[in-house]
Design a protein around this motif. Structure first.
Motif, PDB file in Angstrom:
ATOM      1  N   ALA A 123      41.785  96.429 114.794  1.00 14.95           N
ATOM      2  CA  ALA A 123      42.829  95.610 114.008  1.00 14.95           C
ATOM      3  C   ALA A 123      43.192  96.186 112.432  1.00 14.95           C
ATOM      4  CB  ALA A 123      42.936  94.554 114.197  1.00 14.95           C
ATOM      5  N   GLU A 124      43.968  97.323 111.983  1.00 10.94           N
ATOM      6  CA  GLU A 124      44.106  97.712 111.033  1.00 10.94           C
ATOM      7  C   GLU A 124      45.093  97.379 110.895  1.00 10.94           C
ATOM      8  OE1 GLU A 124      46.958 101.905 111.300  1.00 10.94           O
ATOM      9  OE2 GLU A 124      45.655 102.289 113.292  1.00 10.94           O
ATOM     10  N   ASP A 125      45.027  97.718 109.044  1.00 16.21           N
ATOM     11  CA  ASP A 125      46.448  96.805 108.564  1.00 16.21           C
ATOM     12  C   ASP A 125      47.769  97.949 108.477  1.00 16.21           C
ATOM     13  OD1 ASP A 125      48.252  95.449 106.752  1.00 16.21           O
ATOM     14  OD2 ASP A 125      47.419  95.864 105.387  1.00 16.21           O
ATOM     15  N   ILE A 126      48.732  97.006 109.346  1.00 20.17           N
ATOM     16  CA  ILE A 126      49.734  97.423 109.691  1.00 20.17           C
ATOM     17  C   ILE A 126      50.474  96.696 109.321  1.00 20.17           C
ATOM     18  CG2 ILE A 126      49.606  99.496 111.686  1.00 20.17           C
ATOM     19  CD1 ILE A 126      50.342  96.111 113.480  1.00 20.17           C
ATOM     20  N   GLY A 127      50.999  95.387 108.369  1.00 14.77           N
ATOM     21  CA  GLY A 127      51.798  94.544 107.674  1.00 14.77           C
ATOM     22  C   GLY A 127      51.970  93.316 108.366  1.00 14.77           C
ATOM     23  N   GLU A 128      52.305  92.724 107.424  1.00 13.87           N
ATOM     24  CA  GLU A 128      53.086  91.502 107.291  1.00 13.87           C
ATOM     25  C   GLU A 128      52.927  91.092 108.102  1.00 13.87           C
ATOM     26  OE1 GLU A 128      53.436  86.428 105.545  1.00 13.87           O
ATOM     27  OE2 GLU A 128      53.131  88.917 104.355  1.00 13.87           O
ATOM     28  N   ALA A 129      53.378  90.126 109.969  1.00 14.17           N
ATOM     29  CA  ALA A 129      54.315  90.188 110.577  1.00 14.17           C
ATOM     30  C   ALA A 129      54.620  91.730 111.586  1.00 14.17           C
ATOM     31  CB  ALA A 129      55.090  88.989 109.957  1.00 14.17           C
ATOM     32  N   PRO A 130      53.932  92.059 111.958  1.00 15.59           N
ATOM     33  CA  PRO A 130      53.839  93.494 112.670  1.00 15.59           C
ATOM     34  C   PRO A 130      55.518  92.858 113.559  1.00 15.59           C
ATOM     35  CG  PRO A 130      52.345  92.737 113.181  1.00 15.59           C
ATOM     36  CD  PRO A 130      51.969  91.451 112.210  1.00 15.59           C
ATOM     37  N   GLY A 131      56.475  94.280 113.663  1.00 16.59           N
ATOM     38  CA  GLY A 131      57.045  94.389 115.057  1.00 16.59           C
ATOM     39  C   GLY A 131      56.328  95.449 116.421  1.00 16.59           C
ATOM     40  N   ARG A 132      57.453  95.131 116.953  1.00 25.24           N
ATOM     41  CA  ARG A 132      56.994  95.674 118.359  1.00 25.24           C
ATOM     42  C   ARG A 132      56.238  97.548 118.128  1.00 25.24           C
ATOM     43  NH1 ARG A 132      59.718  99.487 122.488  1.00 25.24           N
ATOM     44  NH2 ARG A 132      58.929  98.375 124.418  1.00 25.24           N
ATOM     45  N   GLY A 133      57.359  98.094 116.966  1.00 30.45           N
ATOM     46  CA  GLY A 133      57.188  99.315 116.822  1.00 30.45           C
ATOM     47  C   GLY A 133      56.419  99.699 116.207  1.00 30.45           C
ATOM     48  N   ALA A 134      55.603  98.819 115.231  1.00 26.96           N
ATOM     49  CA  ALA A 134      54.199  99.495 114.559  1.00 26.96           C
ATOM     50  C   ALA A 134      53.421  99.152 114.836  1.00 26.96           C
ATOM     51  CB  ALA A 134      54.141  98.305 113.013  1.00 26.96           C
ATOM     52  N   VAL A 135      53.593  97.999 116.154  1.00 26.07           N
ATOM     53  CA  VAL A 135      52.360  98.213 116.976  1.00 26.07           C
ATOM     54  C   VAL A 135      52.103  98.554 118.233  1.00 26.07           C
ATOM     55  CG1 VAL A 135      51.410  95.965 118.829  1.00 26.07           C
ATOM     56  CG2 VAL A 135      51.886  95.405 116.224  1.00 26.07           C
ATOM     57  N   LEU A 136      53.230  99.218 118.569  1.00 21.74           N
ATOM     58  CA  LEU A 136      52.827 101.043 119.801  1.00 21.74           C
ATOM     59  C   LEU A 136      52.866 101.831 119.199  1.00 21.74           C
ATOM     60  CD1 LEU A 136      54.250 101.285 122.305  1.00 21.74           C
ATOM     61  CD2 LEU A 136      56.170 102.069 121.893  1.00 21.74           C
ATOM     62  N   ASN A 137      52.793 101.932 117.937  1.00 18.10           N
ATOM     63  CA  ASN A 137      52.697 103.163 117.247  1.00 18.10           C
ATOM     64  C   ASN A 137      51.312 102.773 116.714  1.00 18.10           C
ATOM     65  OD1 ASN A 137      55.192 104.249 117.062  1.00 18.10           O
ATOM     66  ND2 ASN A 137      54.982 104.146 115.076  1.00 18.10           N
ATOM     67  N   ALA A 138      50.107 101.485 116.486  1.00 19.94           N
ATOM     68  CA  ALA A 138      48.806 101.196 116.265  1.00 19.94           C
ATOM     69  C   ALA A 138      48.133 101.508 117.284  1.00 19.94           C
ATOM     70  CB  ALA A 138      49.153  99.888 115.933  1.00 19.94           C
ATOM     71  N   MET A 139      48.380 101.108 118.201  1.00 16.69           N
ATOM     72  CA  MET A 139      48.077 100.814 120.119  1.00 16.69           C
ATOM     73  C   MET A 139      48.349 102.490 120.660  1.00 16.69           C
ATOM     74  SD  MET A 139      48.809  97.842 121.777  1.00 16.69           S
ATOM     75  CE  MET A 139      49.828  97.916 122.331  1.00 16.69           C
ATOM     76  N   ALA A 140      49.233 103.663 120.381  1.00 20.38           N
ATOM     77  CA  ALA A 140      48.940 104.861 120.777  1.00 20.38           C
ATOM     78  C   ALA A 140      47.481 105.158 120.613  1.00 20.38           C
ATOM     79  CB  ALA A 140      49.721 105.478 119.480  1.00 20.38           C
ATOM     80  N   GLY A 141      47.194 106.113 122.259  1.00 21.16           N
ATOM     81  CA  GLY A 141      45.718 106.547 121.921  1.00 21.16           C
ATOM     82  C   GLY A 141      44.702 105.875 122.089  1.00 21.16           C
ATOM     83  N   HIS A 142      44.789 104.261 121.996  1.00 26.93           N
ATOM     84  CA  HIS A 142      43.366 103.413 122.061  1.00 26.93           C
ATOM     85  C   HIS A 142      43.458 102.249 122.779  1.00 26.93           C
ATOM     86  CE1 HIS A 142      42.006 104.847 117.659  1.00 26.93           C
ATOM     87  NE2 HIS A 142      43.664 104.625 117.256  1.00 26.93           N
ATOM     88  N   VAL A 143      43.802 102.455 123.925  1.00 27.59           N
ATOM     89  CA  VAL A 143      44.468 101.626 124.783  1.00 27.59           C
ATOM     90  C   VAL A 143      43.431 101.346 126.118  1.00 27.59           C
ATOM     91  CG1 VAL A 143      45.526 100.037 126.721  1.00 27.59           C
ATOM     92  CG2 VAL A 143      46.666 100.960 124.522  1.00 27.59           C
TER      93      VAL A 143
END
Length: 206
Positions: free
Chosen positions: A158-178
């Protein structure tokens, strides 16, 4: 908020729904070459009715969840809960958990709340821009809503995508990694018997 809509307005909006094709699990950026993970809850069955305890009509706590084995190479797990039938352009986000360990396997009842770190994961922001569980509160007269509990196994820490991340940040971070994903759908409606799940022509999974 939506529980205050009058019955006549909920009924008038009955055909206005975000759609299952807009759920996070169906987004092309995540791909579809992944292992299926079984997601269950001791509180309700697949396409079963969510008990009022976990909604705005009850205590409003998050329900317990469990999931089966994740694929080899999983380094972290994420959870996104969305309402496929909210009368909004995109599904309402009811909960996000980011950075769960690969061996978590479960979320305890009531664990998704503000300032909590269930199993070390970060609780993200829901569609009301608050941290924690947004209890289901569909409009009266709008019919059944499908609440999609989506679990994702990721091949990255899990990378640091900010405190209390929203859907957009989570979707971007998951891209290519599911590398694994699973879905549990619970139904809830307000002020009327459970009915037929709306057929919006879209699959519930990718």
């Amino acid at each position: 908020m939506l529980e205050h809509l009058p019955h006549w307005l909920g009924a008038a909006l009955r055909s206005v729904r975000a759609g299952a094709d807009k759920l996070t699990i169906t987004q092309p950026v995540l791909g579809n070459n992944y292992t299926t993970i079984e997601v269950t809850s001791p509180a309700f069955a697949q396409e079963g009715r969510i008990p009022p305890r976990f909604t705005a009509d009850g205590e409003g706590v998050s329900p317990p969840l469990t999931w089966g084995a994740v694929p080899p190479g999983t380094l972290s797990v994420a959870l996104v809960v969305e309402d496929a039938d909210s009368p909004t352009p995109a599904p309402l986000v009811h909960a996000i958990l980011w950075g769960l360990p690969a061996d978590a396997g479960r979320i305890a009842e009531g664990a998704i709340r503000a300032n909590a770190q269930p199993d070390g994961g970060d609780v993200g922001r829901n569609s009301y821009l608050s941290e924690g569980w947004l209890a289901p509160d569909p409009p009266t007269g709008h019919g059944d809503h499908r609440y999609a509990f989506q679990v994702f196994a990721l091949d990255c820490a899990a990378e640091d995508i900010g405190e209390a991340p929203g859907r957009g940040a989570v979707l971007n971070a998951m891209a290519g990694h599911v590398i694994g994903a699973g879905l549990l759908v619970g139904l809830y409606s307000r002020g009327e018997p459970a009915g037929v799940v709306p057929d919006d022509g879209a699959p519930v999974v990718a």
